[in-house]
Scaffold this active site. Structure first.
Site, PDB file in Angstrom:
ATOM      1  CG  ASP A  10      48.864   1.920  22.457  1.00 29.52           C
ATOM      2  OD1 ASP A  10      49.440   2.803  23.137  1.00 29.52           O
ATOM      3  OD2 ASP A  10      48.802   1.966  21.216  1.00 29.52           O
ATOM      4  CB  CYS A  67      47.414   5.159  21.968  1.00 27.93           C
ATOM      5  SG  CYS A  67      46.675   6.403  20.906  1.00 27.93           S
ATOM      6  CB  THR A  69      49.262   9.935  18.024  1.00 24.19           C
ATOM      7  OG1 THR A  69      48.257   8.941  17.751  1.00 24.19           O
ATOM      8  CG2 THR A  69      50.512   9.645  17.224  1.00 24.19           C
ATOM      9  CG  HIS A 100      32.504  24.813  25.009  1.00 24.80           C
ATOM     10  ND1 HIS A 100      32.922  25.657  24.011  1.00 24.80           N
ATOM     11  CD2 HIS A 100      32.337  25.592  26.109  1.00 24.80           C
ATOM     12  CE1 HIS A 100      33.015  26.895  24.473  1.00 24.80           C
ATOM     13  NE2 HIS A 100      32.681  26.878  25.756  1.00 24.80           N
ATOM     14  CG  HIS A 136      28.020  24.551  25.199  1.00 24.04           C
ATOM     15  ND1 HIS A 136      28.640  24.572  23.984  1.00 24.04           N
ATOM     16  CD2 HIS A 136      28.383  25.696  25.835  1.00 24.04           C
ATOM     17  CE1 HIS A 136      29.372  25.673  23.878  1.00 24.04           C
ATOM     18  NE2 HIS A 136      29.219  26.381  24.990  1.00 24.04           N
TER      19      HIS A 136
END
Ligand code: RB5
Length: 152
Positions: A10, A67, A69, A100, A136
């Site tokens: 964004d 974006c 954050t 993982h 995993h």
């Protein structure tokens, strides 16, 4: 033939994505860019959804979403079936996300990390394989069945 990387950002991730894209292109990576293509304000769910679907349907192999954050893009990407999007702020997280969690989308925050760190994180993410350890594999498998687990 190499992998195809879905790119999505964004306005908050636009500048960092420009740097990341430059790096990917200069290292010969094949990218499919879902935008956004300017600093103009836009809605991250609208950008994330088609890019995430392109990974789920096999058009793209993996993704890099950015974006401000990284949080909005993570939440949005993880709504799409088959997507394991991991918000990473350092190389250790990127390595673990692949090794993982078999993450198929790397998410970063354009207002959180600098471009040098981002490029290192991208390289770590793209060069680390899933460990394929039984525990995993089992846990990643459970992610596809969370509704079943919740209902018991
Ligand atoms: C946009 O200002 C910002 O909210 C967005 O880029 C993102 O950080 C949301 O999680």
């Amino acid at each position: 033939m190499g992998i195809i990387i879905a790119l999505a950002c964004d306005h908050g991730g636009f500048s960092l994505m420009e740097e990341v894209k430059k790096h990917l292109i200069s290292t010969g990576k094949d990218c499919k860019d879902f935008g956004t293509f300017s600093q103009e304000s836009c809605d991250y769910p609208v950008i994330a959804a088609p890019a995430a679907h392109a990974i789920n349907d096999g058009t793209c192999d993996t993704g890099i979403f950015i974006c401000g954050t990284g949080i909005g893009m993570s939440i949005a990407a993880n709504k799409t079936p088959g997507i394991r999007a991991a918000l990473c702020t350092d190389c250790y997280m990127a390595e673990m996300a692949r090794s993982h969690n078999d993450a198929n989308v790397l998410v970063m925050g354009g207002r959180v990390i600098d471009s040098k760190s981002a490029v290192e994180i991208v390289e770590t993410f793209l060069s680390t394989d899933f460990s394929n350890e039984e525990k995993h594999r089992r846990r990643v498998g459970m992610l596809n069945d969370l509704d079943v687990i919740r209902k018991g």
